[in-house]
Design an enzyme around this catalytic site. Structure first.
Site, PDB file in Angstrom:
ATOM      1  N   SER A 140      36.975  39.362  30.566  1.00  0.00           N
ATOM      2  CA  SER A 140      38.201  40.064  30.949  1.00  0.00           C
ATOM      3  C   SER A 140      39.416  39.135  30.871  1.00  0.00           C
ATOM      4  O   SER A 140      40.486  39.557  30.431  1.00  0.00           O
ATOM      5  CB  SER A 140      38.072  40.721  32.324  1.00  0.00           C
ATOM      6  OG  SER A 140      37.868  39.763  33.321  1.00  0.00           O
ATOM      7  N   ASP A 184      39.963  31.240  35.343  1.00  0.00           N
ATOM      8  CA  ASP A 184      39.518  31.877  34.096  1.00  0.00           C
ATOM      9  C   ASP A 184      40.683  32.086  33.122  1.00  0.00           C
ATOM     10  O   ASP A 184      40.581  31.772  31.933  1.00  0.00           O
ATOM     11  CB  ASP A 184      38.855  33.231  34.398  1.00  0.00           C
ATOM     12  CG  ASP A 184      37.735  33.095  35.409  1.00  0.00           C
ATOM     13  OD1 ASP A 184      37.273  31.964  35.636  1.00  0.00           O
ATOM     14  OD2 ASP A 184      37.327  34.122  35.985  1.00  0.00           O
TER      15      ASP A 184
HETATM   16  C1  GLA Z   1      35.144  33.948  39.114  1.00  0.00           C
HETATM   17  C2  GLA Z   1      36.644  33.991  39.406  1.00  0.00           C
HETATM   18  C3  GLA Z   1      37.254  32.603  39.335  1.00  0.00           C
HETATM   19  C4  GLA Z   1      36.471  31.619  40.195  1.00  0.00           C
HETATM   20  C5  GLA Z   1      34.972  31.711  39.911  1.00  0.00           C
HETATM   21  C6  GLA Z   1      34.152  30.868  40.847  1.00  0.00           C
HETATM   22  O1  GLA Z   1      34.941  33.561  37.785  1.00  0.00           O
HETATM   23  O2  GLA Z   1      37.288  34.835  38.483  1.00  0.00           O
HETATM   24  O3  GLA Z   1      38.597  32.646  39.718  1.00  0.00           O
HETATM   25  O4  GLA Z   1      36.744  31.811  41.553  1.00  0.00           O
HETATM   26  O5  GLA Z   1      34.506  33.049  39.993  1.00  0.00           O
HETATM   27  O6  GLA Z   1      34.425  29.532  40.636  1.00  0.00           O
END
Ligand code: GLA
Length: 403
Positions: A140, A184
């Protein structure tokens, strides 16, 4: 083209196919632009980003591609190659949000740009992705970044990369209902080939740390448990709340502590008495994980991959036992890998409760690792994990067109 289309296709070939698909759908591709944004895998530093801590992700060689062409009216026409689905609407009358669907990430990104007064015209846009969805590889984030980068380029919005990452995080919060941290989107937009991305999630200062895997005859192998937990989002927000409760409890006595980032192991120890065991364990994970990310970055800078591997193993233990976000399937993939000579380190990666593990392994041990993971997993769960060797890591870029 289907989701299973292989990534070994060269970028040029994919671009040609996508331009053809765009032309079939939207009459012609003259004046269009093609952007590609990668998914990410996190080397180390999980559940630290929303605690203003440190992370060390890398981009992968699976991506979302977007072909876009500006229009002179306010009509927006979208088409997803993967879902073979078309949506059309007027910029000023967006369709209702359908949480979790591809359309919401796109219409959400468009809405955010429009609301901020950056976008006032329509466009035709086609999307294709090969980041496996629901695997914790940030399909995403890659979609949001690809769309925003494409629109920013075609309409010359001059959005800075960090601004784009922040805007896409807002899309995730508002339109996907996931209160994620910044890792991300930041990794997808700012990650760089042959480098890991060290990020301070408080200041957003970052460093591209070289990752010379080939020189050291090493490989990164991603094993996807193919478990997508229904509860992952609610458990994720539960962990966020637990971290906030720790900070609130400490702040009653020490107003200087803004987030778990402000504590080291000794500092946290002082508060053991005011926290229940679960909250104390959650905080111990975050505080120790931040220290491990720094140590991992230093190890990478020094080319000490054994030290990096040790930190990865410790990180898994902490996520499993203290933060409790692993899953039996992930633990099996980790322990099976740890028994193999040549595996330097392995851990679950990302939010947890399913998704992937990441293995740092000597190249000559890769075939044995793949066989072992497949056999051990099939014996226990009656099906195989998907195992990918990360060949190279991509960066967000314009592949065709542009000014
Ligand atoms: C998901 C969230 C990130 C982060 C990870 C854990 O990917 O989107 O922002 O918090 O989990 O590290």
């Amino acid at each position: 083209m289907s989701l299973s289309s292989e990534i070994s296709q060269s970028a040029d070939l994919v671009v040609d196919q996508l331009l053809k698909a765009f032309e079939d759908r939207f009459e012609s591709h003259v004046g269009s632009l093609v952007v590609r944004a990668p998914g990410r895998v996190n080397l180390i530093g999980d559940h630290t980003d929303y605690n203003e801590g440190f992370v060390l992700p890398i981009t992968i060689d699976r991506d979302v591609y977007v072909v876009v062409r500006a229009r002179t009216d306010e009509v927006i026409r979208l088409y997803s190659v993967n879902y073979e689905e078309a949506v059309s609407y007027d910029l000023t009358a967006p369709p209702p949000v359908e949480t979790g669907r591809w359309t919401s990430y796109v219409t959400g990104a468009v809405e955010e740009l429009h609301r901020r007064g950056l976008l006032d015209a329509g466009f035709d846009l086609l999307i294709y992705g090969n980041v496996p969805p629901g695997a914790g590889l940030s399909s995403s984030a890659a979609l949001e970044i690809a769309v925003v980068h494409a629109l920013s380029s075609v309409f010359r919005l001059s959005l800075e990369p960090v601004e784009m990452a922040l805007l896409c995080q807002t899309v995730e919060h508002r339109y996907a209902g996931v209160q994620c941290g910044i890792m991300d989107q930041f990794a997808s937009r700012l990650g760089r080939r042959k480098h890991a991305l060290f990020l301070d999630c408080r200041t957003l200062e970052y460093e591209h740390v070289p990752l010379p895997l080939e020189e050291f005859d090493l490989a990164l192998v991603i094993a996807d448990s193919r478990v997508t937990r229904e509860l992952a989002n609610s458990k994720y927000s539960e962990r966020r709340k637990e971290c906030n409760r720790v900070v609130a409890a400490i702040q009653r006595s020490d107003g200087q502590i803004r987030s778990l980032r402000d504590l080291n192991a000794d500092g946290l120890n002082r508060w053991a008495g005011v926290l229940d065991n679960t909250l104390y364990d959650r905080a111990r994970h975050v505080v120790s994980e931040n220290a491990r990310v720094m140590a991992a970055r230093d190890a990478l800078r020094e080319g000490d991959f054994h030290a990096l591997g040790r930190r990865m193993n410790e990180s898994h233990e902490s996520l499993r036992d203290l933060f409790e976000v692993s899953a039996p399937e992930l633990d099996l993939l980790v322990s099976s890998a740890q028994h193999i000579d040549g595996v330097l380190g392995v851990r679950m990666t990302g939010g947890g409760f399913g998704g992937c593990t990441i293995n740092l392994v000597e190249q000559n041990a890769v075939p044995l690792l793949k066989r072992t993971l497949r056999a051990a997993y099939a014996r226990k769960y009656g099906r195989e994990p998907s195992v990918y060797v990360l060949k190279q890591n991509h960066e967000t870029e314009i592949l065709h067109g542009g000014y």
